[in-house]
Motif scaffolding. Sequence first.
Motif, PDB file in Angstrom:
ATOM      1  N   LYS A  28       0.827  -1.204   0.000  1.00 25.10           N
ATOM      2  CA  LYS A  28       0.000   0.000   0.000  1.00 25.10           C
ATOM      3  C   LYS A  28       0.863   1.257   0.000  1.00 25.10           C
ATOM      4  CE  LYS A  28      -4.129  -1.933   2.203  1.00 25.10           C
ATOM      5  NZ  LYS A  28      -5.043  -1.861   3.361  1.00 25.10           N
ATOM      6  N   LYS A  29       0.311   2.319  -0.538  1.00 29.01           N
ATOM      7  CA  LYS A  29       1.067   3.552  -0.734  1.00 29.01           C
ATOM      8  C   LYS A  29       1.634   4.120   0.563  1.00 29.01           C
ATOM      9  CE  LYS A  29      -1.237   5.088  -4.957  1.00 29.01           C
ATOM     10  NZ  LYS A  29      -2.036   6.165  -5.596  1.00 29.01           N
ATOM     11  N   LYS A  30       0.879   4.020   1.647  1.00 32.93           N
ATOM     12  CA  LYS A  30       1.302   4.660   2.889  1.00 32.93           C
ATOM     13  C   LYS A  30       2.303   3.820   3.686  1.00 32.93           C
ATOM     14  CE  LYS A  30      -2.955   7.360   3.427  1.00 32.93           C
ATOM     15  NZ  LYS A  30      -4.091   7.689   4.309  1.00 32.93           N
ATOM     16  N   GLN A  31       2.590   2.629   3.201  1.00 33.74           N
ATOM     17  CA  GLN A  31       3.544   1.779   3.896  1.00 33.74           C
ATOM     18  C   GLN A  31       4.974   2.280   3.664  1.00 33.74           C
ATOM     19  OE1 GLN A  31       2.934  -0.828   5.971  1.00 33.74           O
ATOM     20  NE2 GLN A  31       0.744  -0.333   5.772  1.00 33.74           N
ATOM     21  N   PRO A  32       5.841   2.114   4.649  1.00 32.81           N
ATOM     22  CA  PRO A  32       7.238   2.551   4.467  1.00 32.81           C
ATOM     23  C   PRO A  32       7.953   1.700   3.415  1.00 32.81           C
ATOM     24  CG  PRO A  32       6.993   1.303   6.500  1.00 32.81           C
ATOM     25  CD  PRO A  32       5.604   1.540   5.982  1.00 32.81           C
ATOM     26  N   ASN A  33       9.000   2.278   2.813  1.00 31.92           N
ATOM     27  CA  ASN A  33       9.764   1.546   1.804  1.00 31.92           C
ATOM     28  C   ASN A  33      10.418   0.295   2.371  1.00 31.92           C
ATOM     29  OD1 ASN A  33       9.125   3.356  -0.220  1.00 31.92           O
ATOM     30  ND2 ASN A  33      10.859   4.697   0.252  1.00 31.92           N
ATOM     31  N   ALA A  34      10.875   0.381   3.601  1.00 31.66           N
ATOM     32  CA  ALA A  34      11.459  -0.796   4.259  1.00 31.66           C
ATOM     33  C   ALA A  34      10.329  -1.698   4.748  1.00 31.66           C
ATOM     34  CB  ALA A  34      12.327  -0.348   5.435  1.00 31.66           C
ATOM     35  N   VAL A  35      10.314  -2.932   4.283  1.00 33.97           N
ATOM     36  CA  VAL A  35       9.230  -3.867   4.595  1.00 33.97           C
ATOM     37  C   VAL A  35       9.264  -4.246   6.074  1.00 33.97           C
ATOM     38  CG1 VAL A  35       8.319  -6.191   4.172  1.00 33.97           C
ATOM     39  CG2 VAL A  35       9.163  -4.799   2.260  1.00 33.97           C
ATOM     40  N   GLN A  36       8.108  -4.125   6.724  1.00 35.83           N
ATOM     41  CA  GLN A  36       7.960  -4.521   8.123  1.00 35.83           C
ATOM     42  C   GLN A  36       7.391  -5.936   8.177  1.00 35.83           C
ATOM     43  OE1 GLN A  36       8.968  -2.438  10.637  1.00 35.83           O
ATOM     44  NE2 GLN A  36       9.608  -0.978   9.049  1.00 35.83           N
ATOM     45  N   TRP A  37       8.254  -6.926   8.215  1.00 29.21           N
ATOM     46  CA  TRP A  37       7.827  -8.334   8.174  1.00 29.21           C
ATOM     47  C   TRP A  37       7.424  -8.770   9.581  1.00 29.21           C
ATOM     48  CZ3 TRP A  37       6.789 -11.125   3.982  1.00 29.21           C
ATOM     49  CH2 TRP A  37       6.572 -12.495   4.129  1.00 29.21           C
ATOM     50  N   THR A  38       6.140  -9.030   9.768  1.00 28.27           N
ATOM     51  CA  THR A  38       5.609  -9.365  11.078  1.00 28.27           C
ATOM     52  C   THR A  38       5.310 -10.851  11.184  1.00 28.27           C
ATOM     53  OG1 THR A  38       3.337  -9.003  10.365  1.00 28.27           O
ATOM     54  CG2 THR A  38       4.559  -7.080  11.194  1.00 28.27           C
ATOM     55  N   GLU A  39       4.941 -11.275  12.397  1.00 28.56           N
ATOM     56  CA  GLU A  39       4.534 -12.665  12.598  1.00 28.56           C
ATOM     57  C   GLU A  39       3.295 -12.992  11.773  1.00 28.56           C
ATOM     58  OE1 GLU A  39       4.030 -13.771  16.627  1.00 28.56           O
ATOM     59  OE2 GLU A  39       6.038 -13.141  17.250  1.00 28.56           O
ATOM     60  N   GLU A  40       2.406 -12.000  11.611  1.00 31.56           N
ATOM     61  CA  GLU A  40       1.201 -12.191  10.816  1.00 31.56           C
ATOM     62  C   GLU A  40       1.555 -12.420   9.339  1.00 31.56           C
ATOM     63  OE1 GLU A  40      -1.427  -8.874  10.907  1.00 31.56           O
ATOM     64  OE2 GLU A  40      -3.222 -10.081  10.474  1.00 31.56           O
ATOM     65  N   CYS A  41       2.568 -11.710   8.848  1.00 31.10           N
ATOM     66  CA  CYS A  41       3.032 -11.904   7.467  1.00 31.10           C
ATOM     67  C   CYS A  41       3.598 -13.313   7.287  1.00 31.10           C
ATOM     68  CB  CYS A  41       4.095 -10.873   7.107  1.00 31.10           C
ATOM     69  SG  CYS A  41       3.495  -9.179   7.007  1.00 31.10           S
ATOM     70  N   GLN A  42       4.406 -13.739   8.232  1.00 32.61           N
ATOM     71  CA  GLN A  42       5.001 -15.071   8.144  1.00 32.61           C
ATOM     72  C   GLN A  42       3.933 -16.161   8.198  1.00 32.61           C
ATOM     73  OE1 GLN A  42       8.340 -15.608   7.628  1.00 32.61           O
ATOM     74  NE2 GLN A  42       7.693 -17.718   7.264  1.00 32.61           N
ATOM     75  N   LYS A  43       2.913 -15.948   9.028  1.00 25.36           N
ATOM     76  CA  LYS A  43       1.828 -16.915   9.130  1.00 25.36           C
ATOM     77  C   LYS A  43       1.071 -17.023   7.808  1.00 25.36           C
ATOM     78  CE  LYS A  43      -2.361 -17.939  11.801  1.00 25.36           C
ATOM     79  NZ  LYS A  43      -3.260 -17.471  12.896  1.00 25.36           N
ATOM     80  N   ALA A  44       0.786 -15.876   7.177  1.00 22.82           N
ATOM     81  CA  ALA A  44       0.098 -15.875   5.883  1.00 22.82           C
ATOM     82  C   ALA A  44       0.943 -16.552   4.821  1.00 22.82           C
ATOM     83  CB  ALA A  44      -0.227 -14.440   5.465  1.00 22.82           C
TER      84      ALA A  44
END
Length: 350
Positions: free
Chosen positions: A184-200
């Motif tokens: 999404k546009k408002k997300q920072p350029n550096a990816v914030q990889w969370t536990e939720e991302c890893q689960k998905a």
Amino acid sequence: MDYHRLNAVTRPDNYPMPHTDELLEKLGRAQFISTLDLTKGYCQVTLDESAKERSAFITHVRLYEFNVLPFGLRNTPATFQKLVDGLLARLGEYAVTYLDNVAIFSDSWVEHLEHLQKVFECIREAGLTVKAKKCQIGLNQVTYLGHQVGQGIINPLEVKVDAIQKRFVPQYSQIAAPLTDLTKKKQPNAVQWTEECQKAFNQLKATLMSDPVLRAPDFDKPFLVTTDASERGEGAVLMQEGPNKEFHPVVFLSKKLSERQSHWSIREKECYAIVYALEKLLPYVWGWCFHLQTNHAALQWLHTTTGNNKKLIQWSLALQDFYFNIQHISGASNNVADALSRESFPESSG
């Protein structure tokens, strides 16, 4: 010739077209197979007087009428299928045909030579001709109706499992939401990889390895074709409704546009996606009534051939032989075909 208005008031010929799966099953068991491509076949079918009048077309010189069957009439495929079915009726134990694609199959080489001789005799007696360059003679495996068949093998050509697995997963949008939110546009350029991302991510991988991706075609049910285009490519999917009233994929298609094609207008790209898809899905949809889902730009083009864009006019006339109901679909609802059009592989199918 533009036969859109004539086809709109023509009663469809309900002569049954062959089931591709049944033809492939017969060929798949054979040890020796030959395929023949009948050329100029439509020119062997004469028209009666009333049909000649209806086939009329205007040139800058005068009005002309066809004496033989032209391309573009609604019942042309069914009429020609009747001809070849009647031609090979007594040879059905070792010869099948899908329109102008004849296949001869045998269990031994001696038998195969005899079978070939009889088929060639029938073709000669009927006054039909064969295009030698497109024939495959006396092989263990051949390409027929988009499949590699022979010696117990029936495989679709150019299966790209990656294209299928990456782009069709039940509830994909819900599962992948934490991942797609990262873009999404408002997300920072550096990816914030969370536990939720890893689960998905892990859930998507597990789904791809466990869930069936494609369903076998059922020729007793109507097909649904959806198409889409992006800046980089074309995408399409052939689907059918299952027992659970949900649509399941049968074939996926994707094609990367060339440099020249990438500069086409969006309307041209969307229309070309339809032409490309139906050409590739010919064994499934030719001669059958099916549903076609497309967006508004292509929908307008399909209803008319007016204007001076030669590409669009040519493509519209090329689709006259197909028999389909048009349905509008918004881009937001066309997830599968849209995703395939955005994947940057070369031409692939599965």
